[in-house]
Design a protein around this motif. Structure first.
Motif, PDB file in Angstrom:
ATOM      1  N   LEU A 193      -1.375  -7.792  -1.430  1.00 36.43           N
ATOM      2  CA  LEU A 193      -0.668  -8.455  -0.333  1.00 36.43           C
ATOM      3  C   LEU A 193      -0.522  -7.530   0.879  1.00 36.43           C
ATOM      4  O   LEU A 193      -0.580  -7.968   2.024  1.00 36.43           O
ATOM      5  CB  LEU A 193       0.715  -8.918  -0.805  1.00 36.43           C
ATOM      6  N   LEU A 250       5.622 -12.901  -3.673  1.00 38.18           N
ATOM      7  CA  LEU A 250       6.090 -13.506  -2.430  1.00 38.18           C
ATOM      8  C   LEU A 250       7.437 -14.202  -2.656  1.00 38.18           C
ATOM      9  O   LEU A 250       8.376 -14.058  -1.873  1.00 38.18           O
ATOM     10  CB  LEU A 250       5.062 -14.504  -1.898  1.00 38.18           C
ATOM     11  N   LEU A 301       7.877  -9.073   5.535  1.00 42.68           N
ATOM     12  CA  LEU A 301       6.805 -10.046   5.681  1.00 42.68           C
ATOM     13  C   LEU A 301       6.253  -9.899   7.093  1.00 42.68           C
ATOM     14  O   LEU A 301       7.015  -9.689   8.043  1.00 42.68           O
ATOM     15  CB  LEU A 301       7.406 -11.451   5.480  1.00 42.68           C
ATOM     16  N   ARG A 311       3.628 -20.002   7.180  1.00 40.90           N
ATOM     17  CA  ARG A 311       4.097 -19.647   5.856  1.00 40.90           C
ATOM     18  C   ARG A 311       3.621 -20.673   4.829  1.00 40.90           C
ATOM     19  O   ARG A 311       3.222 -20.339   3.727  1.00 40.90           O
ATOM     20  CB  ARG A 311       5.615 -19.528   5.835  1.00 40.90           C
TER      21      ARG A 311
END
Ligand code: ADP
Ligand code: ZN
Ligand code: ZN
Length: 826
Positions: A261, A229, A202, A212
């Motif tokens: 992503l 995720l 991440l 987040r």
């Protein structure tokens, strides 16, 4: 230059004795060029020429300043290693194997070293398919090699030697290999291309809780990306780097949302080098407590180890032997020493590997023959560098370069696959492990529910310590065993194909309850025998003296000894009759006939024929484990250390075929097999049933199996072995004499028999005709030497035999004869 230096006394001239990976009786001596003086050390690999032009990788065995007396030493061409790949303990073990099993050191080396660490003239070099290079980067010699490879798709090392007119080409090849230009088949150069895997992390921006949270809000609208995720967050608990593949699997999403992503820089991709050996992250290791009985047995074993180097653990199936091993392993690791855990090849499935990884994480190395060459070499190197605490492996793992073993576990110690039959060294891994244990001053634990008579005998006589586990762990009960008479059902006409009504009812019931069934039949193929009803003709292999087995899957007749195949014979070639009858039945026919009776059932077969390719064995097991198969039909393979939750019925199609096998161990093996197969039923709570179909329902071995009475088996067998002079009361050496001409063979074998009898008298039996008198066009005669345990020393017998065979082979009257010695045949 050379002499000058010698005169000045500046540089010494060394000679090295090397072990060549060949079946030759001696080591050979080579001269070390002074430029390599600094590099030679015992246990390193060197490149040498042997014979006219062949090049081999050899191991330095001994270094001296003495030139050989009988020949001019050739020069060592190159030294391959910076530090030894074989250590002193191993060389001692090799010596022992060579002496005990009467084979050559080179044969031991051949078996011991993974092929990626060996290199020979025949090794092939090819240009990598998508290699990008600029020839300007190469030196002249490299240029020549590449030039040749551009024209010719493949070169042997020996071709390159010729091309360059020099023998030391391995360094050049290594350099080209490192530059990513060439590929060396069998990967003989000691460096491997490390494997790269895409890992996801991440972006550091999102380690901040607020950021987040905002991310979650944004992804609300893209549920697939959100899934990814979430998958990442779950998987990243043990390590922030998660393999891309794992995320895709966990989330069940495709590549698209993941790519999105990554494009949005929420995820970062990084290619990282990983070990070729699959190692999960196992940080949360599993905890457990031993049962009272297990705890006590553990205590006993430890106490016994104070006095004995070897302990036999006799524990019934599912008693938790593995848990006891785990405790001993933990203690050994804590003391800073290594553990070797041996299992029969076939039992080394993901089941046991995963189970041990739950306790030892990535500290455990795996070694078996289903690994690729590269992987084997990698494990070797890691063991050498002491990177594993535990190595779980099959037979050949006993050869790994351990530096400080503290414990060796030999699980299923009775398994015959621990013995290598062909080629030499014909070693038994259990016995070799015991010797290795002595070299390392390690303790050895042998475990089995049905110990070999050898080990049980050794524990009775006090040579080994003895410990027991008599209860199954937890709720699990031993299965009920039913014996069904094939003869009776045949006369009552209640038998269908090869299935008695009792077995059919059992299968029906299991299928109705959605439980699983294993059926055991020890012959593969469809029908083992075709016979002409008119004249009695039986189709035979043209290379061996055996009848051919009909395989339905290929539609052909197969020889199980040499692999020969031919079309079936609808018409008898001897008398022209069409009355050809099929006799007997193998796994293929069982599978077929059962499908006919249970058309809805999902039936699969596991035998040598269906498990030949690399992953098929594991695939069938997975399918069975995940209940995509209802009934598994198989040979011995199904009996070995497999552990399934939903198997409640085990059927033995024909126990007589086991009991009647012409071998002095047939009863012992039958007991072991029937008990072990039975042990697969009814694990974890569900009660299990074993149905044994037999003609001789009152056979004592069947009774012993029903009563789980190993003691009785042992008592009766030992008495028999004693009166017929068999192991474990006598030591046995088997000598196979082979020749393509049957008359010459008889003459040679008789001569050998006479020579042996002159020295050893009654201890020699034969020559006799073995079970199969001809294999691959070689006729065979067998001699046995049986030696009492308390008279003449076995080492003396072997010494005599070695001398005799050496003379025998040198004698020109015996030309064309092959002699194979098998010590402790199994
Ligand atoms: P064996 O090797 O003697 O056949 P296992 O060690 O495979 O027996 O044990 C049988 C089953 O019981 C396994 O599933 C194992 O996990 C479980 N088991 C045995 N002992 C324990 C224990 N002390 N704690 C938890 N599970 C155990
Ligand atoms: Zn005929
Ligand atoms: Zn054959």
């Amino acid at each position: 230059m050379l002499e000058l230096n010698e005169e000045k006394g500046e540089l010494k001239t060394f000679f090295v004795d090397v072990i060549l990976p060949l079946a030759i009786s001696k080591t050979y001596t080579y001269r070390v060029p002074q430029s390599l003086n600094e590099q030679v050390a015992v246990g390193k690999r060197v490149v040498v020429q042997f014979g006219k032009s062949r090049i081999y990788t050899a191991i330095i065995y001994h270094i001296s300043e003495n030139p050989p007396k009988l020949y001019d030493a050739k020069y060592v061409i190159d030294v391959l290693d910076e530090s030894p790949v074989v250590n002193q303990h191993q060389l001692k073990l090799w010596e022992w194997i060579s002496a005990y099993y009467m084979c050559h050191l080179g044969e031991v080396m051949q078996a011991a070293l993974p092929s990626a660490l060996k290199l020979a003239s025949e090794t092939r070099v090819v240009l990598l398919k998508d290699a990008v290079y600029d020839k300007k980067d190469f030196n002249d010699k490299e240029f020549l090699i590449i030039d040749a490879l551009e024209i010719q798709p493949e070169l042997k090392v020996s071709d390159i030697v010729k091309l360059l007119g020099q023998k030391s080409v391995f360094r050049l090849l290594k350099s080209l290999f490192d530059k990513g230009v060439i590929h060396i088949s069998e990967e003989v150069i000691e460096r491997y291309k490390p494997k790269q895997v895409a890992y996801i992390t991440l972006h550091s921006f999102y380690t901040d809780a607020d950021n987040r949270k905002a991310l979650f809000d944004v992804l609300e609208r893209s549920p697939k990306q959100l899934d990814i995720l979430l998958a990442y967050l779950k998987l990243s608990r043990s390590s922030p780097y998660v393999a891309k593949k794992e995320i895709l699997e966990e989330s069940g999403s495709g590549n698209g949302p993941l790519k999105a992503l990554i494009d949005k820089e929420i995820f970062v991709v990084e290619n990282r080098v990983v070990s070729r050996l699959k190692e999960g992250d196992y940080e949360h290791l599993k905890e457990f407590t031993l049962s009272e009985e297990q705890e006590q047995t553990l205590g006993n074993i430890k106490a016994l180890f104070e006095e004995k180097d070897v302990v036999l653990l006799h524990g019934i199936t599912s008693s938790g032997k593995t848990q006891v091993y785990i405790r001993l392993i933990e203690e050994c690791i804590e003391s800073g020493r290594q553990v070797l855990y041996l299992l029969p090849e076939i039992a080394l499935t993901t089941q046991i590997i995963e189970r041990l990884r739950e306790y030892f994480g990535s500290k455990i190395g795996i070694y078996h023959s289903r690994l690729g060459d590269n992987e084997r070499a990698e494990v070797w190197t890691k063991v050498l560098n002491n990177e594993y605490n535990v190595v779980l492996g099959a037979r050949s793992a006993v050869f790994l370069p351990f530096t400080g073993l503290g414990l060796i576990v030999v699980d299923e110690e009775h398994e015959s696959s621990y013995k290598q039959y062909d080629p030499a060294p014909r070693y038994h891994a259990r016995d070799t492990a015991i010797y290795a244990g002595r070299l390392h001053e390690a303790k050895v634990l042998l475990g089995s529910a049905t110990p070999s008579l050898e080990s049980y005998f050794n524990s009775k006589t006090g040579k080994y310590g003895f410990a027991e586990l008599r209860q199954r762990y937890g709720e699990s009960n031993l299965p009920a065993i039913k014996v069904v008479s094939i003869a009776e059902e045949t006369s009552k006409k209640t038998i269908q194909s090869h299935f008695t009504s009792v077995l059919i009812d059992g299968i029906k019931e299991a299928l109705e309850k959605k439980e699983q069934v294993i059926l055991f039949q020890n012959r593969r193929g469809y029908t083992p025998l075709l016979i002409c009803k008119t004249c009695g003709y039986i189709p035979q292999c043209i290379h061996c003296d055996v009848s051919l087995t009909y395989h339905k899957s290929t539609g052909k007749l197969h020889c199980h000894y040499c692999g020969y195949k031919q079309d079936t014979v609808p018409v008898c070639p001897a008398c022209g009759s069409t009355h050809i009858e099929q006799k007997g039945f193998g796994t293929e026919k069982i599978e077929d006939d059962l499908q006919f009776i249970f058309p809805e059932a999902r039936i699969a077969r596991m035998d040598l024929d269906t498990t030949r390719s690399k992953n098929s064995f594991q695939r069938i097991l997975n399918d069975f484990e995940e209940r995509r198969i209802d009934v598994l039909v198989g040979t011995q393979i199904v009996a070995k250390g497999l552990d399934f939750d939903h198997v409640t019925l085990i059927g033995i199609i024909n126990a007589d075929s086991l009991l009647n096998y012409p071998d002095f161990r047939a009863f012992e093996r039958s007991f072991q097999l029937l008990s072990q197969v039975g042990g697969r039923a009814g694990r974890r709570g569900k009660p299990g049933t074993v149905i044994i179909q037999a003609y001789s329902t009152n056979h004592r071995v069947i009774q012993q199996v029903i009563e789980h009475d190993y003691e009785d088996l042992f008592r009766v067998e030992i008495a028999e072995r004693k009166s017929f002079r068999y192991p474990p009361l006598y030591r046995m050496i088997r000598i196979d004499v082979k020749h393509k001409d049957s008359h010459a063979l008889s003459a040679v074998a008789n001569r050998l028999g006479q020579e042996l009898k002159k020295a050893l008298g009654e201890r020699v039996l034969g020559p006799e005709d073995p079970l199969v008198g001809r294999i691959r066009n070689f006729f065979i005669k067998t001699l046995y030497i049986k030696v009492e345990r308390d008279g003449i020393a076995i080492s003396k017998v072997k010494e005599f035999l070695r001398g005799l065979l050496l003379n025998f082979e040198a004698d020109k009257h015996n030309k064309g004869t092959l002699i194979q010695v098998d010590v402790d045949p199994y």
